[in-house]
Scaffold this active site. Structure first.
Site, PDB file in Angstrom:
ATOM      1  N   TYR A  51      50.216 -55.560 -10.574  1.00 19.74           N
ATOM      2  CA  TYR A  51      51.442 -54.996 -10.004  1.00 19.74           C
ATOM      3  C   TYR A  51      52.335 -56.096  -9.431  1.00 19.74           C
ATOM      4  O   TYR A  51      53.487 -55.828  -9.080  1.00 19.74           O
ATOM      5  CB  TYR A  51      51.136 -53.992  -8.888  1.00 19.74           C
ATOM      6  N   HIS A 109      40.465 -52.705 -13.648  1.00 15.21           N
ATOM      7  CA  HIS A 109      41.681 -51.975 -14.006  1.00 15.21           C
ATOM      8  C   HIS A 109      41.554 -51.239 -15.347  1.00 15.21           C
ATOM      9  O   HIS A 109      41.930 -50.074 -15.467  1.00 15.21           O
ATOM     10  CB  HIS A 109      42.875 -52.935 -14.044  1.00 15.21           C
TER      11      HIS A 109
END
Length: 282
Positions: A51, A109
């Site tokens: 991110y 992730h």
């Protein structure tokens, strides 16, 4: 401020039933968004190395009046660090970026099965937990075969599995798999992200009107009814508060079934990211 209800995890810890997501939240505006979310009552702050905002989250932690021990900070291991040694170093690097001593929760992730290293990555998380770097370890976007592989190889079951779930892609089969294995399902993109008409769908609007709630509140209640933990994102304090105001009503089973009926299967994924195909290397 009402205290958010919690879920009990398989490792003995607990999590609030709704968390705050930070994808695309960056810079000074991002710091302020996280601060207002904490003020609104969120305690789980969900970020990821990919991110590109771990520094922003760390700054919000330092500026917040809420003590660090009351916050639940979660991040995710990127695909470029699935090798065991790289994973251990990446976890430490992320802690330094955030300016904290430990993660309350940390996930892989994506499984990246074509690379075949997610079992190494999971072993790194297992060991990092033993080292005291992480309190609760989990995964994200793992399918049943990926879960079985890491459980069989390490004997350690993830506490959570964060997956895509919204009315156009309810992912109920994977939710049930998680339940069978004793894993809490976290949900990313509960409102469909780029599929804007999820929250404008006539059926959901009609259900919302019946309960005197918004479409987003109905979708969150639908998730909670299924025993999953939605991760929501909003930069507006008003919407942040509204997204927590979902514990004072119950959807009927008929309404749950109606929303489930909006499912489109694989075409409903927001970005077509199938966990067996998607290659993520941030």
């Amino acid at each position: 401020m009402k205290k958010i209800e919690t879920y009990e995890l398989n490792d003995g810890s607990s999590l609030p039933k709704i968390g705050f997501g930070t994808v695309n939240i960056q810079g000074a505006i991002g710091v302020n968004s996280i601060l207002t979310a904490i003020e609104a009552g969120y305690r789980v702050i969900d970020t990821s190395t990919n991110y590109m905002n771990e520094g922003v989250v760390g700054e919000a932690i330092r500026r917040s009046s809420v003590p660090r021990e009351e916050l639940i900070i979660s991040s995710k291991l990127p695909g470029m660090a699935h090798d065991y040694d790289k994973a251990i170093k990446m976890i430490q690097e992320s802690l330094y970026r955030l300016g904290i001593d430990y993660f309350d929760k940390y996930l892989i992730h994506w499984p990246l099965p074509k690379q075949g290293k997610y079992d190494q990555a999971w072993q790194a998380l297992v060991d990092a937990q033993k080292f005291g770097l992480i309190k609760t370890i989990g995964v994200s976007n793992f399918l049943e075969e990926h879960l079985n592989t890491i459980i069989d190889k390490t004997g350690v079951t993830p506490a959570t599995n964060q997956i895509e779930r919204h009315p156009y892609f309810n992912n109920n089969e994977l939710v049930e798999t998680n339940k069978k294995l004793g894993i809490l399902t976290e949900v990313w993109s509960p409102f469909g992200r780029e599929i804007n008409d999820v929250i404008e769908h006539k059926t959901i609007a009609e259900i919302a009107k019946k309960y005197n709630k918004s479409a987003t509140q109905v979708i969150l209640r639908w998730n909670l009814k299924n025993g999953v933990m939605p991760i929501v994102k909003s930069s507006s304090y008003k919407h942040q508060k509204a997204n927590l105001d979902v514990f004072d009503f119950e959807l009927s089973q008929e309404d749950i079934d109606t929303i489930d009926g909006l499912d489109k299967g694989e075409p409903g994924r927001v970005e077509g990211q199938h966990p067996n195909e998607y290659e993520e290397f941030g």
